[in-house]
Scaffold this motif. Structure first.
Motif, mmCIF file in Angstrom:
data_model
loop_
_atom_site.group_PDB
_atom_site.id
_atom_site.type_symbol
_atom_site.label_atom_id
_atom_site.label_comp_id
_atom_site.label_asym_id
_atom_site.label_seq_id
_atom_site.Cartn_x
_atom_site.Cartn_y
_atom_site.Cartn_z
ATOM 1 N N MET A 1 0.874 -1.308 -0.044
ATOM 2 C CA MET A 1 -0.096 0.036 -0.007
ATOM 3 C C MET A 1 0.891 1.309 -0.054
ATOM 4 N N THR A 2 0.355 2.173 -0.734
ATOM 5 C CA THR A 2 1.074 3.517 -0.877
ATOM 6 C C THR A 2 0.759 4.508 0.059
ATOM 7 N N ASN A 3 -0.410 4.758 0.467
ATOM 8 C CA ASN A 3 -1.316 5.910 0.909
ATOM 9 C C ASN A 3 -1.246 5.445 2.323
ATOM 10 N N VAL A 4 -0.099 5.065 3.325
ATOM 11 C CA VAL A 4 -0.175 4.569 4.434
ATOM 12 C C VAL A 4 1.266 5.534 5.036
ATOM 13 N N PRO A 5 1.024 5.879 6.378
ATOM 14 C CA PRO A 5 2.207 6.493 7.070
ATOM 15 C C PRO A 5 3.520 5.509 7.540
ATOM 16 N N ASN A 6 4.411 5.908 7.670
ATOM 17 C CA ASN A 6 5.734 5.474 8.136
ATOM 18 C C ASN A 6 5.488 4.643 9.542
ATOM 19 N N LEU A 7 4.751 5.487 10.450
ATOM 20 C CA LEU A 7 4.653 4.985 11.926
ATOM 21 C C LEU A 7 3.018 4.929 11.918
ATOM 22 N N ARG A 8 2.345 3.824 12.405
ATOM 23 C CA ARG A 8 1.085 3.843 12.671
ATOM 24 C C ARG A 8 0.561 2.677 13.719
ATOM 25 N N PHE A 9 -0.561 3.087 14.573
ATOM 26 C CA PHE A 9 -1.030 2.450 15.741
ATOM 27 C C PHE A 9 -1.194 1.116 15.143
ATOM 28 N N SER A 10 -0.883 -0.113 15.718
ATOM 29 C CA SER A 10 -1.122 -1.404 15.164
ATOM 30 C C SER A 10 -2.886 -1.888 14.737
ATOM 31 N N GLU A 11 -3.677 -1.281 15.757
ATOM 32 C CA GLU A 11 -5.026 -1.639 15.402
ATOM 33 C C GLU A 11 -5.634 -1.112 13.933
ATOM 34 N N PHE A 142 -6.236 11.682 4.950
ATOM 35 C CA PHE A 142 -6.900 11.452 6.186
ATOM 36 C C PHE A 142 -7.213 9.717 6.292
ATOM 37 N N PRO A 143 -6.991 9.374 7.429
ATOM 38 C CA PRO A 143 -7.395 7.962 8.068
ATOM 39 C C PRO A 143 -8.892 8.023 8.478
ATOM 40 N N PRO A 144 -9.410 6.879 8.966
ATOM 41 C CA PRO A 144 -10.835 7.036 9.531
ATOM 42 C C PRO A 144 -10.686 7.753 10.583
ATOM 43 N N PHE A 145 -11.968 8.243 10.880
ATOM 44 C CA PHE A 145 -12.131 9.495 12.225
ATOM 45 C C PHE A 145 -11.500 8.874 13.526
ATOM 46 N N SER A 146 -11.959 7.461 13.577
ATOM 47 C CA SER A 146 -11.204 6.963 14.994
ATOM 48 C C SER A 146 -9.652 7.154 15.057
ATOM 49 N N GLU A 147 -9.142 6.765 14.034
ATOM 50 C CA GLU A 147 -7.463 6.918 13.932
ATOM 51 C C GLU A 147 -6.978 8.609 14.013
ATOM 52 N N GLN A 148 -7.865 9.195 13.341
ATOM 53 C CA GLN A 148 -7.619 10.740 13.621
ATOM 54 C C GLN A 148 -7.696 11.132 14.869
ATOM 55 N N ILE A 151 -4.328 9.593 16.882
ATOM 56 C CA ILE A 151 -3.215 10.502 16.604
ATOM 57 C C ILE A 151 -3.397 11.869 17.280
ATOM 58 N N ALA A 152 -4.408 12.416 17.182
ATOM 59 C CA ALA A 152 -4.650 13.734 17.817
ATOM 60 C C ALA A 152 -4.432 13.657 19.261
ATOM 61 N N SER A 153 -5.022 12.694 19.972
ATOM 62 C CA SER A 153 -4.948 12.375 21.373
ATOM 63 C C SER A 153 -3.472 12.195 21.841
ATOM 64 N N PHE A 154 -2.906 11.430 21.005
ATOM 65 C CA PHE A 154 -1.497 10.981 21.167
ATOM 66 C C PHE A 154 -0.415 12.367 21.315
ATOM 67 N N LEU A 155 -0.479 13.050 20.139
ATOM 68 C CA LEU A 155 0.139 14.219 19.997
ATOM 69 C C LEU A 155 -0.122 15.322 20.938
ATOM 70 N N SER A 156 -1.377 15.354 21.631
ATOM 71 C CA SER A 156 -1.629 16.557 22.503
ATOM 72 C C SER A 156 -0.892 16.034 23.868
ATOM 73 N N LEU A 157 -0.779 14.685 24.292
ATOM 74 C CA LEU A 157 -0.025 14.243 25.267
ATOM 75 C C LEU A 157 1.482 14.734 25.352
ATOM 76 N N ILE A 158 2.027 14.704 24.077
ATOM 77 C CA ILE A 158 3.342 15.035 23.822
ATOM 78 C C ILE A 158 3.512 16.731 23.903
ATOM 79 N N ASP A 159 2.551 17.297 23.210
ATOM 80 C CA ASP A 159 2.403 18.656 23.648
ATOM 81 C C ASP A 159 2.304 19.292 25.059
#
Length: 380
Positions: A1-11, A142-148, A151-159
């Protein structure tokens, strides 16, 4: 698959879909000018910079991403908000996100990728202004909404962790500034090893402790030093320093020894700088070297205090802003000259505190690198 990121949550699996920003949100500019700001206003007022002003009006109430259309740092200023706000007529607001498109996810990918897009469209190394279509036609995966959401929640923790680290550094910096004032104004009395008070401080003019050095006898293979208010004298290769010099001009550069002090071009703004390095610097700078036995770190801290900077400013009253402080100006200012053992004791206390701050700053750098890596690899 081409339209996928290098890092992704396994589920999560499957390719991401591509959409133009203009397809998934509304993009508007404001109607206010910077002069409309009000000190201590009720609502955030977004202007053409990273600084958020205040205002008593609001033109929108909801979730939005804002970026400046021109001004300083165009293509690099981004804000995310949920609530009432107003914004400048040359600030773009992305808002009214369609269902299944997460605003904080969009904020992260937009703030990471927009500047490089604008540079490509500008066909030069700087950006003067942003056109509406630069935003509306920007393609985002854009991935599915649940994946968005994840990702947003995870990055918010980093912030949040980065914000906490910044607060730690700010608090420590405030503490060391208070400690420096406490020590240098002699509100704190130190004792020697047997418990006796140190003698009363002596004071000497700058020229009695330091002499001006102008040694240009070098073969130009020493590192060129940048003179900065944040890091003192530091090799240009270690920082992002864009100014180039010619071989001919380097021949006239002055040698700086480790432990020298430098009167920078704007010393009256940030004090006098200290060098941890041997190198060469522009002949425009004045190099100071101690002629008496001193603890250099004592003066490293003292010559950067607000008290001393005020004395520099006082000497420069009536002098055009930007004029360099001369050695004669420096020479006329009185400097504390406590006993050497007390200089060392004070320097050790401040150095320990300063080392703590530097350690916390390194933690911040690593957190910011971690976030940068995630932003570059969690999006397409």
């Amino acid at each position: 698959m081409t339209n996928v990121p290098n890092l992704r949550f396994s589920e999560f699996q499957g390719e991401w879909e591509v959409k133009k920003l203009g397809e998934i949100c509304e993009i508007k500019t404001g109607k206010k000018d910077t002069q409309n700001k009000i000190e201590n206003g009720k609502y955030p007022f977004f202007v053409r910079s990273n600084t958020v002003e205040r205002i008593d009006s609001f033109s929108y109430d909801g979730e939005a991403i804002l970026t400046s259309g021109d001004g300083v740092g165009v293509g690099k200023n981004f804000h995310y908000i949920e609530g009432k706000f107003d914004f400048h007529q040359r600030v773009y607001a992305l808002r009214n996100f369609k269902k299944n498109y997460h605003g904080k996810f969009i904020f992260n990918v937009f703030s990471e990728k927009f500047h490089s897009r604008v540079l490509k469209l500008s066909a030069k190394n700087s950006v003067d202004s942003v056109r509406m279509d630069m935003i509306s036609e920007m393609k985002v995966f854009f991935p599915p909404f649940s994946e968005q959401q994840k990702i947003a929640s995870f990055l918010s923790l980093i912030d949040e962790r980065i914000q906490t680290q910044n607060k730690i550094i700010e608090e420590l910096t405030t503490q060391i500034h208070g400690l420096q004032e406490y020590v240098f104004l002699q509100k704190k009395k130190f004792k020697d090893k047997i418990g006796n008070d140190f003698p009363k401080w002596d004071y000497k003019n700058g020229c009695e402790i330091f002499v001006s050095i102008s040694n240009k006898n070098h073969n130009s293979d020493l590192p060129i030093l940048a003179i900065t208010q944040e890091q003192g004298a530091i090799p240009r290769d270690l920082i992002d320093y864009q100014i180039t010099v010619t071989d001919k001009s380097v021949k006239n550069y002055k040698i700086v020894e480790e432990g020298d002090f430098i009167i920078s071009l704007r010393s009256f703004q940030g004090g006098i700088e200290y060098s941890n390095y041997k190198g060469i610097c522009s002949p425009a700078y004045i190099i100071l070297r101690n002629s008496l036995e001193i603890e250099k770190l004592f003066y490293k801290y003292y010559l950067k205090t607000p008290t001393y900077i005020k004395l520099l400013n006082k000497k420069l009253e009536g002098i055009r802003d930007g004029k360099m402080i001369s050695y004669s100006y420096f020479s006329e200012i009185s400097l504390p000259f406590p006993p050497l053992k007390e200089q060392k004791k004070i320097a050790n206390i401040l150095s320990a505190f300063d080392q703590k701050i530097q350690t916390e700053k390194q933690i911040l750098v690593q957190l910011e690198k971690q976030k940068k890596y995630l932003l570059q690899n969690m999006f397409i």
